[in-house]
Write an enzyme that holds these catalytic residues in place. Structure first.
Site, mmCIF file in Angstrom:
data_model
loop_
_atom_site.group_PDB
_atom_site.id
_atom_site.type_symbol
_atom_site.label_atom_id
_atom_site.label_comp_id
_atom_site.label_asym_id
_atom_site.label_seq_id
_atom_site.Cartn_x
_atom_site.Cartn_y
_atom_site.Cartn_z
ATOM 1 N N ASN A 17 5.988 49.517 39.966
ATOM 2 C CA ASN A 17 7.171 49.456 39.046
ATOM 3 C C ASN A 17 7.162 48.260 38.256
ATOM 4 O O ASN A 17 7.516 47.409 38.735
ATOM 5 C CB ASN A 17 8.337 49.776 40.080
ATOM 6 C CG ASN A 17 9.564 49.857 39.043
ATOM 7 O OD1 ASN A 17 9.614 50.069 37.785
ATOM 8 N ND2 ASN A 17 10.630 50.123 39.804
ATOM 9 N N TRP A 18 6.762 48.214 36.905
ATOM 10 C CA TRP A 18 6.699 47.108 36.320
ATOM 11 C C TRP A 18 8.212 46.920 35.876
ATOM 12 O O TRP A 18 8.285 45.796 35.220
ATOM 13 C CB TRP A 18 5.800 47.424 35.012
ATOM 14 C CG TRP A 18 4.452 47.833 35.404
ATOM 15 C CD1 TRP A 18 3.890 47.724 36.789
ATOM 16 C CD2 TRP A 18 3.280 47.690 34.555
ATOM 17 N NE1 TRP A 18 2.438 47.785 36.561
ATOM 18 C CE2 TRP A 18 1.778 47.924 35.238
ATOM 19 C CE3 TRP A 18 3.144 47.654 33.183
ATOM 20 C CZ2 TRP A 18 0.655 47.908 34.712
ATOM 21 C CZ3 TRP A 18 1.879 47.915 32.692
ATOM 22 C CH2 TRP A 18 0.817 47.879 33.359
ATOM 23 N N LYS A 19 8.998 47.623 35.871
ATOM 24 C CA LYS A 19 10.485 47.629 35.313
ATOM 25 C C LYS A 19 10.384 46.973 33.826
ATOM 26 O O LYS A 19 9.659 47.542 33.105
ATOM 27 C CB LYS A 19 10.948 46.306 36.255
ATOM 28 C CG LYS A 19 11.138 47.010 37.729
ATOM 29 C CD LYS A 19 11.893 45.991 38.541
ATOM 30 C CE LYS A 19 11.643 46.396 40.131
ATOM 31 N NZ LYS A 19 12.466 45.990 40.941
ATOM 32 N N HIS B 51 15.956 54.646 40.762
ATOM 33 C CA HIS B 51 15.948 53.484 41.544
ATOM 34 C C HIS B 51 17.392 52.943 41.530
ATOM 35 O O HIS B 51 18.123 53.152 40.801
ATOM 36 C CB HIS B 51 15.018 52.536 40.482
ATOM 37 C CG HIS B 51 14.520 51.369 40.839
ATOM 38 N ND1 HIS B 51 15.360 50.244 40.728
ATOM 39 C CD2 HIS B 51 13.535 51.043 41.486
ATOM 40 C CE1 HIS B 51 14.760 49.335 41.715
ATOM 41 N NE2 HIS B 51 13.585 49.562 41.995
ATOM 42 N N GLU C 281 18.392 50.025 40.533
ATOM 43 C CA GLU C 281 18.732 49.231 39.472
ATOM 44 C C GLU C 281 19.429 50.240 38.358
ATOM 45 O O GLU C 281 20.454 50.005 37.787
ATOM 46 C CB GLU C 281 17.565 48.677 38.855
ATOM 47 C CG GLU C 281 17.180 47.350 39.806
ATOM 48 C CD GLU C 281 15.753 47.034 39.671
ATOM 49 O OE1 GLU C 281 14.948 47.295 38.652
ATOM 50 O OE2 GLU C 281 15.427 46.390 40.637
ATOM 51 N N GLU D 45 14.039 51.740 49.454
ATOM 52 C CA GLU D 45 13.928 50.461 48.847
ATOM 53 C C GLU D 45 15.629 49.835 49.145
ATOM 54 O O GLU D 45 16.551 50.139 48.525
ATOM 55 C CB GLU D 45 13.915 50.457 47.329
ATOM 56 C CG GLU D 45 12.653 51.072 47.046
ATOM 57 C CD GLU D 45 12.282 50.622 45.490
ATOM 58 O OE1 GLU D 45 11.113 49.786 45.467
ATOM 59 O OE2 GLU D 45 12.860 50.815 44.646
ATOM 60 N N GLY E 23 13.533 42.081 45.017
ATOM 61 C CA GLY E 23 13.347 40.678 44.319
ATOM 62 C C GLY E 23 13.806 39.579 45.126
ATOM 63 O O GLY E 23 14.089 38.801 44.163
ATOM 64 N N SER F 241 10.289 43.597 48.111
ATOM 65 C CA SER F 241 9.380 42.320 48.432
ATOM 66 C C SER F 241 8.298 42.602 49.416
ATOM 67 O O SER F 241 7.912 41.652 50.144
ATOM 68 C CB SER F 241 10.383 41.199 49.079
ATOM 69 O OG SER F 241 11.504 40.711 48.188
ATOM 70 N N GLY G 216 7.511 46.057 43.140
ATOM 71 C CA GLY G 216 8.011 45.558 41.800
ATOM 72 C C GLY G 216 7.029 44.292 41.488
ATOM 73 O O GLY G 216 6.191 44.204 41.011
ATOM 74 N N GLY G 217 7.797 43.155 41.756
ATOM 75 C CA GLY G 217 6.922 41.786 41.167
ATOM 76 C C GLY G 217 5.235 41.726 41.485
ATOM 77 O O GLY G 217 4.836 41.155 40.684
HETATM 78 P P1 13P Z 1 9.990 43.978 44.325
HETATM 79 O O1 13P Z 1 8.963 44.270 44.999
HETATM 80 O O2 13P Z 1 10.100 42.906 43.148
HETATM 81 O O3 13P Z 1 10.969 43.391 45.647
HETATM 82 O O4 13P Z 1 10.773 45.335 43.721
HETATM 83 C C1 13P Z 1 10.732 46.473 44.559
HETATM 84 C C2 13P Z 1 11.248 47.839 43.712
HETATM 85 O O5 13P Z 1 12.318 47.633 43.102
HETATM 86 C C3 13P Z 1 10.230 48.426 43.253
HETATM 87 O O6 13P Z 1 10.875 49.551 42.719
#
Ligand code: 13P
Length: 251
Positions: free
Chosen positions: A9-11, A96, A98, A168, A174, A214, A235-236
């Site tokens: 997920n590149w956000k 998600h 977020e 998640e 993050g 993470s 994510g990251g």
């Molecule tokens: P991180 O891997 O950056 O913690 O993010 C996880 C995430 O929200 C994937 O959708």
């Protein structure tokens, strides 16, 4: 048969040229992967067309990060499910944390979006997870159970073949704070039992349940070794092809 998936997920990260480069690097590295692991990338909407071009001829699948809760019409700024399929998306992420936290995404909206996505032929990666207060109050099982039921109990076992669940925990996203493999496994097992309760053991056993929060090459092996953890939503670490593929090689 349960599928193993690592999805990135590149956000809201990368410009279009950077995203295309990243997609190409993922495609190049994906050649070394075992056939039973599916790779998915979820770039921002603006990147979908050129990233789809970059993924052509590879087995890497394309996902959106969200979709509209209407089919078409006067909804400025929204992107409809048939737009996503027309550009080559096979998946969309929905729910998600977020989006739940910053954009008021409710379970009711997620039912509508999931229905539209499945009808359009998109697979859905549905995210669930508790926040820190809920975890500290010992409510994590209840929160995740309620979120799972509120959306998926409106569908059939047949529909569920096109759904992937991503657990998640919000406190792990993050933050560098990963859930331990044992913490993740007990929630994954709980989600599987929630699926079994309504849809039967076979549907529950076939369900792919991803962990997100993470996740990185150094902890993926331990997480993926758990029997109910079938991959990750990253994510990251998905923003570096090397790390993303390092995670995918952890099965
Ligand atoms: P991180 O891997 O950056 O913690 O993010 C996880 C995430 O929200 C994937 O959708």
């Amino acid at each position: 048969m349960r599928k193993y998936i690592v999805a990135g997920n590149w956000k809201m990260n990368t410009t279009v040229p950077e995203g295309v480069e990243l997609a190409k690097a993922v495609v190049a590295a994906a050649k070394e992967l075992p056939a039973n692991v599916e790779l998915v990338v979820a770039p921002p909407f603006t990147h979908l067309y050129p990233v789809a071009e970059a993924l052509k001829g590879s087995k890497v699948k394309l996902s959106a990060q969200n979709c509209a809760d209407h089919e078409k019409g006067a909804y400025t700024g929204e992107v409809a499910v048939n737009m996503l399929t027309s550009v080559g998306c096979e998946y969309t992420i929905l729910g998600h944390s977020e989006r739940r936290q910053y954009y008021g995404e409710t379970d009711e909206k997620l039912v509508v979006k999931t229905k539209l996505a499945l009808e359009a032929g998109l697979k859905v990666i549905l995210c669930v997870g508790e926040n820190l207060d809920e975890r500290e109050a010992g409510k994590h099982f209840d929160v995740v159970t309620a979120q799972t039921k509120a959306v998926l109990y409106n569908f059939t076992a047949e529909d569920l073949k096109k759904v992937v669940i991503a657990y998640e925990p919000v406190w792990a996203i993050g933050t560098g704070k990963t859930a331990t493999a044992a913490q993740a496994e007990e929630i994954h097992a709980c989600i599987r039992s929630v699926i079994a309760e309504k849809f039967g053991l076979e549907a529950a056993d076939d369900m792919t349940i991803l962990y997100g929060g993470s996740c990185k090459p150094s902890n993926a092996k331990e997480l993926f070794a758990e029997k109910d953890i079938d991959g990750g939503l990253i994510g990251g670490a998905a923003l570096k092809a090397e790390d993303f593929l390092g995670i995918a090689k952890s099965f």
